[in-house]
Structure formats: C-alpha cells, structure tokens
Design a protein around this motif. Structure first.
Motif, PDB file in Angstrom:
ATOM      1  N   LYS A   1       0.846  -1.192   0.000  1.00  0.00           N
ATOM      2  CA  LYS A   1       0.000   0.000   0.000  1.00  0.00           C
ATOM      3  C   LYS A   1       0.881   1.240   0.000  1.00  0.00           C
ATOM      4  O   LYS A   1       1.883   1.298   0.722  1.00  0.00           O
ATOM      5  CB  LYS A   1      -0.882   0.022   1.250  1.00  0.00           C
ATOM      6  CG  LYS A   1      -2.035  -0.940   1.171  1.00  0.00           C
ATOM      7  CD  LYS A   1      -2.976  -0.705   2.324  1.00  0.00           C
ATOM      8  CE  LYS A   1      -4.201  -1.596   2.163  1.00  0.00           C
ATOM      9  NZ  LYS A   1      -5.100  -1.478   3.311  1.00  0.00           N
ATOM     10  N   VAL A   2       0.495   2.230  -0.787  1.00  0.00           N
ATOM     11  CA  VAL A   2       1.287   3.456  -0.869  1.00  0.00           C
ATOM     12  C   VAL A   2       1.352   4.131   0.501  1.00  0.00           C
ATOM     13  O   VAL A   2       2.396   4.640   0.902  1.00  0.00           O
ATOM     14  CB  VAL A   2       0.685   4.413  -1.925  1.00  0.00           C
ATOM     15  CG1 VAL A   2       1.338   5.779  -1.847  1.00  0.00           C
ATOM     16  CG2 VAL A   2       0.842   3.817  -3.315  1.00  0.00           C
ATOM     17  N   LEU A   3       0.230   4.104   1.230  1.00  0.00           N
ATOM     18  CA  LEU A   3       0.207   4.773   2.533  1.00  0.00           C
ATOM     19  C   LEU A   3       0.384   3.774   3.681  1.00  0.00           C
ATOM     20  O   LEU A   3      -0.177   3.954   4.758  1.00  0.00           O
ATOM     21  CB  LEU A   3      -1.101   5.555   2.683  1.00  0.00           C
ATOM     22  CG  LEU A   3      -1.293   6.667   1.638  1.00  0.00           C
ATOM     23  CD1 LEU A   3      -2.634   7.354   1.818  1.00  0.00           C
ATOM     24  CD2 LEU A   3      -0.177   7.700   1.719  1.00  0.00           C
ATOM     25  N   SER A   4       1.169   2.722   3.422  1.00  0.00           N
ATOM     26  CA  SER A   4       1.293   1.671   4.437  1.00  0.00           C
ATOM     27  C   SER A   4       1.909   2.186   5.741  1.00  0.00           C
ATOM     28  O   SER A   4       1.543   1.736   6.818  1.00  0.00           O
ATOM     29  CB  SER A   4       2.093   0.493   3.903  1.00  0.00           C
ATOM     30  OG  SER A   4       3.337   0.934   3.414  1.00  0.00           O
ATOM     31  N   GLU A   5       2.839   3.132   5.642  1.00  0.00           N
ATOM     32  CA  GLU A   5       3.458   3.656   6.860  1.00  0.00           C
ATOM     33  C   GLU A   5       2.428   4.437   7.680  1.00  0.00           C
ATOM     34  O   GLU A   5       2.352   4.292   8.904  1.00  0.00           O
ATOM     35  CB  GLU A   5       4.670   4.536   6.490  1.00  0.00           C
ATOM     36  CG  GLU A   5       5.399   5.181   7.660  1.00  0.00           C
ATOM     37  CD  GLU A   5       5.921   4.180   8.701  1.00  0.00           C
ATOM     38  OE1 GLU A   5       5.987   2.971   8.423  1.00  0.00           O
ATOM     39  OE2 GLU A   5       6.238   4.636   9.821  1.00  0.00           O
ATOM     40  N   ASN A   6       1.610   5.233   6.991  1.00  0.00           N
ATOM     41  CA  ASN A   6       0.539   5.945   7.696  1.00  0.00           C
ATOM     42  C   ASN A   6      -0.442   4.951   8.333  1.00  0.00           C
ATOM     43  O   ASN A   6      -0.840   5.111   9.491  1.00  0.00           O
ATOM     44  CB  ASN A   6      -0.206   6.870   6.731  1.00  0.00           C
ATOM     45  CG  ASN A   6      -1.246   7.703   7.442  1.00  0.00           C
ATOM     46  OD1 ASN A   6      -0.939   8.717   8.052  1.00  0.00           O
ATOM     47  ND2 ASN A   6      -2.499   7.254   7.406  1.00  0.00           N
ATOM     48  N   ASP A   7      -0.793   3.918   7.590  1.00  0.00           N
ATOM     49  CA  ASP A   7      -1.742   2.921   8.092  1.00  0.00           C
ATOM     50  C   ASP A   7      -1.187   2.173   9.305  1.00  0.00           C
ATOM     51  O   ASP A   7      -1.924   1.843  10.228  1.00  0.00           O
ATOM     52  CB  ASP A   7      -2.110   1.920   6.989  1.00  0.00           C
ATOM     53  CG  ASP A   7      -2.926   2.580   5.876  1.00  0.00           C
ATOM     54  OD1 ASP A   7      -3.346   3.744   6.054  1.00  0.00           O
ATOM     55  OD2 ASP A   7      -3.136   1.938   4.825  1.00  0.00           O
TER      56      ASP A   7
ATOM     57  N   GLY B   1      -2.852   2.252  12.988  1.00  0.00           N
ATOM     58  CA  GLY B   1      -3.176   1.019  13.705  1.00  0.00           C
ATOM     59  C   GLY B   1      -2.686   1.080  15.145  1.00  0.00           C
ATOM     60  O   GLY B   1      -3.377   0.649  16.079  1.00  0.00           O
ATOM     61  N   GLU B   2      -1.497   1.648  15.324  1.00  0.00           N
ATOM     62  CA  GLU B   2      -0.951   1.796  16.680  1.00  0.00           C
ATOM     63  C   GLU B   2      -1.815   2.743  17.508  1.00  0.00           C
ATOM     64  O   GLU B   2      -2.083   2.494  18.677  1.00  0.00           O
ATOM     65  CB  GLU B   2       0.483   2.352  16.614  1.00  0.00           C
ATOM     66  CG  GLU B   2       1.500   1.301  16.207  1.00  0.00           C
ATOM     67  CD  GLU B   2       2.936   1.864  16.162  1.00  0.00           C
ATOM     68  OE1 GLU B   2       3.791   1.177  15.616  1.00  0.00           O
ATOM     69  OE2 GLU B   2       3.147   2.998  16.662  1.00  0.00           O
ATOM     70  N   ILE B   3      -2.231   3.851  16.890  1.00  0.00           N
ATOM     71  CA  ILE B   3      -3.083   4.820  17.586  1.00  0.00           C
ATOM     72  C   ILE B   3      -4.398   4.157  17.999  1.00  0.00           C
ATOM     73  O   ILE B   3      -4.865   4.298  19.127  1.00  0.00           O
ATOM     74  CB  ILE B   3      -3.374   6.040  16.673  1.00  0.00           C
ATOM     75  CG1 ILE B   3      -2.084   6.802  16.393  1.00  0.00           C
ATOM     76  CG2 ILE B   3      -4.429   6.949  17.290  1.00  0.00           C
ATOM     77  CD1 ILE B   3      -2.213   7.844  15.272  1.00  0.00           C
ATOM     78  N   ARG B   4      -4.986   3.415  17.052  1.00  0.00           N
ATOM     79  CA  ARG B   4      -6.268   2.762  17.300  1.00  0.00           C
ATOM     80  C   ARG B   4      -6.152   1.806  18.488  1.00  0.00           C
ATOM     81  O   ARG B   4      -7.020   1.785  19.364  1.00  0.00           O
ATOM     82  CB  ARG B   4      -6.725   2.036  16.033  1.00  0.00           C
ATOM     83  CG  ARG B   4      -8.135   1.495  16.101  1.00  0.00           C
ATOM     84  CD  ARG B   4      -8.660   1.117  14.717  1.00  0.00           C
ATOM     85  NE  ARG B   4      -9.014   2.283  13.932  1.00  0.00           N
ATOM     86  CZ  ARG B   4      -8.433   2.654  12.799  1.00  0.00           C
ATOM     87  NH1 ARG B   4      -7.447   1.930  12.302  1.00  0.00           N
ATOM     88  NH2 ARG B   4      -8.818   3.725  12.160  1.00  0.00           N
TER      89      ARG B   4
ATOM     90  N   MET C   1       1.246  12.993  12.731  1.00  0.00           N
ATOM     91  CA  MET C   1       0.908  14.214  13.472  1.00  0.00           C
ATOM     92  C   MET C   1       0.049  13.883  14.698  1.00  0.00           C
ATOM     93  O   MET C   1       0.192  14.489  15.757  1.00  0.00           O
ATOM     94  CB  MET C   1       0.114  15.171  12.578  1.00  0.00           C
ATOM     95  CG  MET C   1       0.840  15.636  11.330  1.00  0.00           C
ATOM     96  SD  MET C   1      -0.320  16.612  10.314  1.00  0.00           S
ATOM     97  CE  MET C   1       0.600  16.777   8.795  1.00  0.00           C
ATOM     98  N   ILE C   2      -0.841  12.910  14.540  1.00  0.00           N
ATOM     99  CA  ILE C   2      -1.728  12.541  15.651  1.00  0.00           C
ATOM    100  C   ILE C   2      -0.928  11.851  16.758  1.00  0.00           C
ATOM    101  O   ILE C   2      -1.120  12.123  17.942  1.00  0.00           O
ATOM    102  CB  ILE C   2      -2.874  11.612  15.160  1.00  0.00           C
ATOM    103  CG1 ILE C   2      -3.682  12.305  14.053  1.00  0.00           C
ATOM    104  CG2 ILE C   2      -3.788  11.207  16.315  1.00  0.00           C
ATOM    105  CD1 ILE C   2      -4.299  13.634  14.425  1.00  0.00           C
ATOM    106  N   THR C   3       0.002  10.984  16.367  1.00  0.00           N
ATOM    107  CA  THR C   3       0.854  10.307  17.351  1.00  0.00           C
ATOM    108  C   THR C   3       1.575  11.348  18.210  1.00  0.00           C
ATOM    109  O   THR C   3       1.615  11.254  19.438  1.00  0.00           O
ATOM    110  CB  THR C   3       1.909   9.421  16.634  1.00  0.00           C
ATOM    111  OG1 THR C   3       1.213   8.504  15.803  1.00  0.00           O
ATOM    112  CG2 THR C   3       2.765   8.674  17.616  1.00  0.00           C
TER     113      THR C   3
ATOM    114  N   LEU D   1      -6.446   8.064  10.622  1.00  0.00           N
ATOM    115  CA  LEU D   1      -5.806   8.673  11.792  1.00  0.00           C
ATOM    116  C   LEU D   1      -5.966   7.788  13.030  1.00  0.00           C
ATOM    117  O   LEU D   1      -5.665   8.209  14.132  1.00  0.00           O
ATOM    118  CB  LEU D   1      -6.403  10.063  12.055  1.00  0.00           C
ATOM    119  CG  LEU D   1      -6.331  11.073  10.896  1.00  0.00           C
ATOM    120  CD1 LEU D   1      -6.934  12.412  11.329  1.00  0.00           C
ATOM    121  CD2 LEU D   1      -4.885  11.266  10.440  1.00  0.00           C
ATOM    122  N   GLY D   2      -6.495   6.591  12.839  1.00  0.00           N
ATOM    123  CA  GLY D   2      -6.703   5.699  13.975  1.00  0.00           C
ATOM    124  C   GLY D   2      -8.038   5.952  14.662  1.00  0.00           C
ATOM    125  O   GLY D   2      -8.289   5.460  15.761  1.00  0.00           O
TER     126      GLY D   2
END
Lengths: 147, 221
Positions: free
Chosen positions: B10-16, B20-23, B100-102, B132-133
């Motif tokens: 996935k292109v945004l795999s790092e964001n995802d 996931g960690e935030i969630r 940014m949310i982290t 953003l989780g």
C-alpha cells in the motif's frame, strides 16, 4: 581491486542516501500544498526508494500502481508530480504504469456484486443502500521493473 | 524484457501502520475517537464549542485541532472550556496524517478521557485517504454549500459514518434542499447517521449529543 570496488559501492550508497534524505524532506515541505497527488507521489517515492535500497537496485524503469476510483487520485496529476519529483534522484527517468480500478460493491441484502457507476452505491437488484466496497479503494504499488 | 519485481504494498502503508498503533492505544483505554471532516467553514469548530459546553460536565474530552495556519481553532476550543486541547499547524499540508496525531497524543493525557475529537483541516479530498486511527469519520456540510456535495466528494461521504448538516437556521436563504442532500448522501452511503443542526440556535444538537453518549456507553460495555 576489491577494496576500490567496495569504496565505489560505499560512495554510491552514501550519495544515494544523501539524495533520498534531501529529496524526501523537501517533498514533505511541498506536500499537498500544491495538490493531493503530490503527497501521494511523495509516499510512492519513499516506498520505492526503500525497496530499491533493500533489493540493491541502482536504477528503476517502471513503477506499477493499482489505483481505485474511490481514492480521488488523478492519474495524470500523480504522474506529473512523480516525474517532477524524481529528477536528479536515483529514481530519475522512471515512469508510473497505472492500472485504474472501477468501484465495485457487494449488496449485504441480496448478495449481488455490482459496479457503482458514478459512485452511486444502490443495489440495482433490490435497491438497498447497505453494501460493502470490494474494489475501488486501492492505492498500491504492485511491481517495480528494473531498467 | 525487463525484470518485474512484485511488491504489493500500500502506498500509505506507513501511515496505516501508525494509525493502527493509535487505534490500539485508544481502544485499550476505551476512548471513542472521531475524525471531523468538512469543507472550510461548515462549522466544525462551532460544533465542537457547543459539544464542549454541553458535555464537559459528564464526558471527559480531548481535542486535536488541525489547521494549515494559525492556532485560532484550538484557542476557540480552549475558550469554550476545552481542557485538553492540542493544535496541529500543518504549515501547508491540506490534511492531518497519523504521524501528526501520534505526536499530539503524546502531549495529551489520554488515560483520563472518554472521547477524542480530531478536527481535520477543512478539505473534502485529501483527508479521506489518511487513516488517523479514529473509530469513525464524521462529515459536516452546511446549508450554504451545494446540496450535491456528497456526489462531488463521494469518497469522503462513503468513508464517513455520520453526516452533520449544519446551519439549518439559514435554510431558505439559499437553494439548499434538505431532502435532496439526504438522498444524495444516502446514495453514496446508505448507512450514514444524519443529524440536522444549528450551532447558532442549538436546534438538533441534542440528538447529536445523545449519539455521542451512546458511542461512549457502547465503548465501555
């Protein structure tokens, strides 16, 4: 001989890392101040760069992408953003091969799979609006082609 | 024939991954997290000001307010009584991302909260792509906008779980058609919870608050 080859490799490696850091940080500043696709392009460059490093590739020809229609990504804008960004980097000269995917959903009521033309998610069989997207949200790098 | 190397990433795999960690972090603390999205000026900050005023006695809340420039929104939320408020100034970027949310969550005491609001940058395109989780996205639209907005920005309305139609006190001053906007939104997403509110008159806000209380109760159950 071996030592000089090693030196050469280390030197190229160092240059590459410098470029990668430099390019990705300047891209982050640009981000989608210009447009949405630029920030997506910047994520593609980061991912491809990491893949090239981990696979020991020094240049790349094509980057294969799968992009669903529900992602709001315009292929031409993305291509433009990508090609502008990779100038003077190890990814220079590479192009994007984009496979565009239509939006499909499956009805939770009657089970029919249907294409959501114009993003209208109403089952053509039972007219229920309760459905699950099965295709169209992809934003994936599917392959790389070395030159 | 050039060598083709399969990647499937996935292109945004790092964001995802970060989302996931935030969630997981929020889930462990049983925090309801809502990502508020809309065009600029639909009334995200006004809705949050009202919500803080109405619920802060019973619900412990934290708010993250994203803006391209200025901390004006975050300051408004603090003035409205928000105790845990973090601004995010993106400095150009038109959406918030998980990183940014982290960072913002690291500066908030989330052990003591029930509800987290993330007020995204006013934009109906880019924020749709960035997880953003959150538990769900809530999309706002106001009666001074076109009632065809759901059709113009289907991705955002499809990915949202609720839609707040704000500024209903201004109905009649524009061509905005309430029946039409509902029909448009539901054709994109038949499972949308829809609220009709006015942050000026207070109309419809009670059902919005009830829905929030319901989400919190369900999270604790």
């Amino acid at each position: 001989m071996v030592v000089s080859m090693l030196n050469q490799v280390t030197f190229e490696w160092g240059i590459k890392q410098f470029l990668i850091l430099h390019v990705t940080s300047s891209m982050r500043r640009l981000d989608c101040h210009v447009m949405h696709e630029l920030s997506i392009a910047s994520s593609i460059v980061e991912t491809v760069t990491a893949e090239m490093l981990s696979r020991g590739l020094t240049s790349i020809g094509k980057v294969g992408l799968r992009i669903g229609a529900l992602t709001n990504v315009d292929p031409e804008a993305l291509r433009f953003g990508y090609e502008t960004m990779v100038v003077d980097t190890p990814l220079a000269g590479s192009t994007l091969e984009i496979e565009s995917l239509l939006v499909k959903a499956v009805c939770r009521k009657c089970g029919l799979s249907f294409e959501a033309y114009d993003f209208i998610f109403i089952c053509p069989n039972c007219e229920s609006g309760d459905n699950e997207v099965t295709q169209g949200q992809e934003l994936e790098i599917s392959y790389l082609e070395a030159e | 024939m050039a060598d083709r190397i399969s990647i499937e990433k996935k292109v945004l795999s790092e964001n995802d991954r970060l989302a996931g960690e935030i969630r997981a972090q929020l889930q462990a603390r049983r925090v309801v997290a809502l990502n508020l999205v809309s065009s600029p000026g639909s009334g995200k900050t006004s809705l949050l000001e009202k919500t803080i005023g109405a619920l802060s006695g019973t619900v412990r809340m934290a708010l993250i307010a994203g803006d391209v420039q200025t901390e004006n929104d975050a300051n408004r939320l603090k003035r409205a009584g928000g105790k845990l408020v973090r601004p995010i100034v993106t400095g150009g970027a038109c959406h918030l991302d998980a990183k940014m949310i982290t960072r913002a969550l690291g500066e908030l005491d989330i052990d003591s909260i029930d509800l987290l609001f993330i007020e995204n940058v006013g934009n109906l395109v880019c924020p749709a792509s960035y997880d953003l989780g959150e538990d769900m996205k809530v999309v706002l639209i106001s009666t001074t906008e076109g009632d065809d907005k759901p059709l113009k920005y289907p991705s955002m309305f499809r990915r949202s779980s609720a839609m707040v139609i704000n500024k209903i006190d201004l109905m009649g001053f524009s061509e905005f058609d309430l029946t039409q906007v509902r029909q448009n939104a539901l054709s994109i997403n038949g499972n949308l919870n829809i609220f009709e509110t006015s942050c000026r008159t207070g109309a419809g806000l009670d059902s919005w608050y009830d829905w929030l209380r319901g989400l919190i109760a369900a999270k604790r159950a």
